[in-house]
Design a protein around this motif. Structure first.
Motif, PDB file in Angstrom:
ATOM      1  N   ALA A  81       0.841  -1.197   0.000  1.00 61.76           N
ATOM      2  CA  ALA A  81       0.000   0.000   0.000  1.00 61.76           C
ATOM      3  C   ALA A  81       0.878   1.249   0.000  1.00 61.76           C
ATOM      4  O   ALA A  81       1.947   1.276   0.623  1.00 61.76           O
ATOM      5  CB  ALA A  81      -0.911   0.007   1.223  1.00 61.76           C
ATOM      6  N   VAL A  82       0.437   2.261  -0.732  1.00 66.33           N
ATOM      7  CA  VAL A  82       1.113   3.561  -0.734  1.00 66.33           C
ATOM      8  C   VAL A  82       0.051   4.644  -0.575  1.00 66.33           C
ATOM      9  O   VAL A  82      -1.135   4.416  -0.821  1.00 66.33           O
ATOM     10  CB  VAL A  82       1.906   3.803  -2.029  1.00 66.33           C
ATOM     11  CG1 VAL A  82       3.016   2.772  -2.200  1.00 66.33           C
ATOM     12  CG2 VAL A  82       0.991   3.807  -3.244  1.00 66.33           C
ATOM     13  N   GLY A  83       0.500   5.812  -0.183  1.00 62.47           N
ATOM     14  CA  GLY A  83      -0.452   6.900  -0.042  1.00 62.47           C
ATOM     15  C   GLY A  83       0.248   8.212   0.229  1.00 62.47           C
ATOM     16  O   GLY A  83       1.485   8.271   0.301  1.00 62.47           O
ATOM     17  N   TYR A  84      -0.541   9.254   0.332  1.00 68.30           N
ATOM     18  CA  TYR A  84      -0.039  10.536   0.812  1.00 68.30           C
ATOM     19  C   TYR A  84      -0.535  10.718   2.238  1.00 68.30           C
ATOM     20  O   TYR A  84      -1.703  10.445   2.534  1.00 68.30           O
ATOM     21  CB  TYR A  84      -0.529  11.699  -0.057  1.00 68.30           C
ATOM     22  CG  TYR A  84       0.236  11.850  -1.348  1.00 68.30           C
ATOM     23  CD1 TYR A  84       1.379  12.650  -1.417  1.00 68.30           C
ATOM     24  CD2 TYR A  84      -0.179  11.192  -2.500  1.00 68.30           C
ATOM     25  CE1 TYR A  84       2.096  12.790  -2.606  1.00 68.30           C
ATOM     26  CE2 TYR A  84       0.522  11.323  -3.698  1.00 68.30           C
ATOM     27  CZ  TYR A  84       1.658  12.121  -3.738  1.00 68.30           C
ATOM     28  OH  TYR A  84       2.364  12.252  -4.910  1.00 68.30           O
ATOM     29  N   VAL A  85       0.388  11.174   3.102  1.00 65.48           N
ATOM     30  CA  VAL A  85       0.046  11.402   4.496  1.00 65.48           C
ATOM     31  C   VAL A  85       0.096  12.904   4.772  1.00 65.48           C
ATOM     32  O   VAL A  85       1.076  13.581   4.412  1.00 65.48           O
ATOM     33  CB  VAL A  85       1.017  10.635   5.417  1.00 65.48           C
ATOM     34  CG1 VAL A  85       0.793  11.018   6.875  1.00 65.48           C
ATOM     35  CG2 VAL A  85       0.829   9.128   5.222  1.00 65.48           C
ATOM     36  N   ASP A  86      -0.963  13.410   5.367  1.00 61.34           N
ATOM     37  CA  ASP A  86      -1.059  14.836   5.711  1.00 61.34           C
ATOM     38  C   ASP A  86      -0.285  15.075   7.004  1.00 61.34           C
ATOM     39  O   ASP A  86      -0.710  14.652   8.082  1.00 61.34           O
ATOM     40  CB  ASP A  86      -2.535  15.211   5.876  1.00 61.34           C
ATOM     41  CG  ASP A  86      -2.730  16.715   6.040  1.00 61.34           C
ATOM     42  OD1 ASP A  86      -1.736  17.423   6.321  1.00 61.34           O
ATOM     43  OD2 ASP A  86      -3.878  17.165   5.879  1.00 61.34           O
ATOM     44  N   LEU A  87       0.884  15.726   6.849  1.00 66.45           N
ATOM     45  CA  LEU A  87       1.717  16.025   8.022  1.00 66.45           C
ATOM     46  C   LEU A  87       1.505  17.463   8.506  1.00 66.45           C
ATOM     47  O   LEU A  87       2.323  17.996   9.254  1.00 66.45           O
ATOM     48  CB  LEU A  87       3.195  15.781   7.689  1.00 66.45           C
ATOM     49  CG  LEU A  87       3.581  14.337   7.333  1.00 66.45           C
ATOM     50  CD1 LEU A  87       5.054  14.250   6.960  1.00 66.45           C
ATOM     51  CD2 LEU A  87       3.272  13.390   8.495  1.00 66.45           C
ATOM     52  N   GLY A  88       0.445  18.072   8.072  1.00 67.11           N
ATOM     53  CA  GLY A  88       0.145  19.432   8.514  1.00 67.11           C
ATOM     54  C   GLY A  88       0.627  20.469   7.518  1.00 67.11           C
ATOM     55  O   GLY A  88      -0.167  21.087   6.817  1.00 67.11           O
ATOM     56  N   ASP A  89       1.961  20.617   7.424  1.00 65.70           N
ATOM     57  CA  ASP A  89       2.528  21.603   6.517  1.00 65.70           C
ATOM     58  C   ASP A  89       2.640  21.090   5.086  1.00 65.70           C
ATOM     59  O   ASP A  89       2.842  21.863   4.154  1.00 65.70           O
ATOM     60  CB  ASP A  89       3.951  21.983   6.967  1.00 65.70           C
ATOM     61  CG  ASP A  89       3.947  22.720   8.289  1.00 65.70           C
ATOM     62  OD1 ASP A  89       2.940  23.387   8.581  1.00 65.70           O
ATOM     63  OD2 ASP A  89       4.950  22.623   9.019  1.00 65.70           O
ATOM     64  N   VAL A  90       2.576  19.774   4.937  1.00 68.22           N
ATOM     65  CA  VAL A  90       2.877  19.172   3.631  1.00 68.22           C
ATOM     66  C   VAL A  90       2.288  17.763   3.591  1.00 68.22           C
ATOM     67  O   VAL A  90       2.125  17.109   4.631  1.00 68.22           O
ATOM     68  CB  VAL A  90       4.417  19.152   3.416  1.00 68.22           C
ATOM     69  CG1 VAL A  90       5.108  18.291   4.472  1.00 68.22           C
ATOM     70  CG2 VAL A  90       4.797  18.712   2.010  1.00 68.22           C
TER      71      VAL A  90
END
Lengths: 130, 385
Positions: A81-90
């Motif tokens: 699995a892959v994804g984008y993780v919301d780290l707040g600033d990016v």
């Protein structure tokens, strides 16, 4: 000692923290570290440690083995699995060490290291926050 | 000066085991010249594009060593649009009278492989399995469905319509219709995208003959005016392929910018479009591009598709030749395939499903890695006033 796929991706390895760039003018945060701000073009951003926890912003599962330069695990390819993780600033793209049945947008995750390829090196990934 | 398309040529799309990329390109150019009733000796500019299948300007050794100028372009999936824009600019500037635009490619089987270094990325990005275009399409699609309340069934409707149109088009690759249920039940390649929601690399070539207005009437019974062609790269804040990071709220898109520019230049609005081709490398991309280009509102796609409005007989006919989903993608040829289809639709001589009611305004949109879009507005001369 942990060997990683690219030491430039990290500010520290134990615990792992990703290295990003923060523009000195507009504050835009990017990953990995770059030489200038993609938003306002100002060169020489500061290197900063990105947040080590966030939430899944989007995801998918890689069901077929990518062509080279992808290096499959020594034991052979298995879906990941892959994804984008919301780290707040990016939002940062990476592997998600979460069973596909449990994946959902908004799932809380945290940064970890995980072995890749023949197992001699590690990359960053995100696992579900316990 | 008005620029017009006066001849079109296209090979069958799909697999051509016996033919090279240049063979395919030559075939398309010869058909376009014949369609315009002109000859290579009359052409004073050619613009060509191929991503991986040969040097377009090498075509002169087959078509004739006439000494013409022959720039080549290479902008990923947007190659065809950039080639057309280059030729149109030369005609407007008075540097050419009759131009040939040609795009072709012959890709191997299986998903595309990409080199991180050529995109300015570290080797780690490819080695760890993040550099896969279909992953990107799937992740962007999932987020889009989430934000705009669209169902996975709407993705399947896009595919079902594409294969329906492909089945009716003699040059299309995939010519068997598939039901919404069959598309949904197919193998999940990169969920939510199944096998039939993703186009595959394929092989083919397309060529156009382009002239200024004064020659157009001599060369074509119904010349199609190139009212605008715009090319844009991404601005910060868009959601692009091969991006290790994104802005927290990625709302921009080169497709929004290129479409807006094209419609402004043409003096037309998206609501006036009678037939549209938008990049459908995957079903989700078509949904997204329909809204980004202004052809519909975000979230409106669900109803448009369910009601059949994007079929040839609907209010907004889309990808009437089956698009990338039914034709596959020879990267250098895809953008010009769209133009080929719109020109034929406006002239009332579509090879597949003809949009009824004498369409007058056509639109094409391509989008390529790493964030390039080209949009064109095409109108039939004497368009409604």
């Amino acid at each position: 000692m942990t060997t990683v796929v690219d030491p430039g991706l990290f500010t520290s390895l134990d615990p792992p923290r990703l290295a990003g760039s923060r523009c000195r003018s507009c504050g835009t945060v990017t990953f990995p570290v770059g030489g200038s701000c993609p938003r306002c073009t100002l060169p020489g951003p500061d290197t900063v440690a990105l947040a080590d926890a966030g939430t899944v912003w989007t995801w998918t599962v890689q069901t077929f083995p990518p062509k080279p330069p992808y290096v499959p695990p020594a034991g052979g390819f298995s879906p990941y699995a892959v994804g984008y993780v919301d780290l707040g600033d990016v939002l940062v793209e990476g592997h998600l060490l979460v069973e596909p049945g449990h994946l959902r947008i908004g799932l809380p995750v945290r940064l970890v290291l995980t072995p890749v390829g023949d197992g001699s090196r590690s990359t960053f990934a995100f696992e579900a926050t316990p | 000066m008005t620029v017009a398309i006066v001849g079109v040529g296209m090979t069958r799309f799909g697999r051509h085991d016996e033919l090279s990329g240049l063979d395919l390109a030559e075939q398309a150019v010869r058909e376009a010249l014949a369609d315009a009733g002109t000859a290579w000796s009359d052409v004073d500019l050619a613009v060509g594009g191929s991503n991986v299948s040969g040097k377009p300007d090498a075509l002169v050794s087959r078509l004739g060593l006439t000494g013409l100028a022959f720039p080549t372009v290479r902008n990923g999936c947007a190659t065809g649009g950039v080639a057309l824009a280059t030729a149109a600019d030369a005609i407007r500037a008075g540097r050419a009278r009759t131009a040939v635009v040609v795009g072709f490619d012959k890709h191997e089987r299986g998903a595309f492989a990409s080199d991180p270094a050529s995109y300015g990325l570290g080797a780690w990005y490819g080695e760890t399995g993040l550099m896969v275009t279909t992953q990107y399409f799937a992740m962007k699609t999932r987020r889009y469905l989430h934000e705009h309340g669209l169902s996975e069934e709407s993705l399947a409707r896009v595919s079902a319509r594409a294969f329906r149109n492909g089945a009716a088009h003699p040059r299309a690759w995939r010519r068997s219709p598939l039901s919404v249920e069959q598309v949904l039940a197919a193998a999940p390649v990169n969920p939510p995208l199944t096998q039939y929601m993703l186009c595959q690399p394929s092989q083919g070539a397309v060529a156009l003959v382009v002239t200024g207005e004064e020659r157009a009437a001599d060369l074509a019974e119904r010349p199609v005016r190139l009212a605008a062609v715009s090319v844009r790269t991404r601005r910060y804040g868009s959601f692009e392929v091969f991006s290790p990071s994104l802005d927290p709220v990625p709302r921009r898109s080169p497709s929004i910018d290129a479409a807006d520019s094209a419609f402004r230049t043409a003096g037309l609005s998206p609501s006036e479009v009678d037939v549209a081709q938008v990049q459908d490398t995957d079903s989700g991309s078509e949904l997204i591009h329909l809204a980004e280009t202004g052809l519909c509102a975000h979230g409106e796609q669900e109803k448009l598709l369910a009601d059949g409005q994007t079929d040839a007989e609907g209010a907004l006919p889309v990808n009437t030749d089956g698009g990338c989903l039914a034709n596959g993608e020879p990267i250098g040829a895809s953008g010009l395939r769209q133009v080929h289809e719109v020109v034929r639709q406006l002239q009332g001589r579509a090879l597949g499903r003809q949009v009824p009611g004498a369409p007058r305004v056509g639109f094409t949109h391509v989008y390529g890695a790493p964030g390039t879009s080209s949009c064109a507005v095409l109108t039939l001369e004497g368009a409604r006033s």
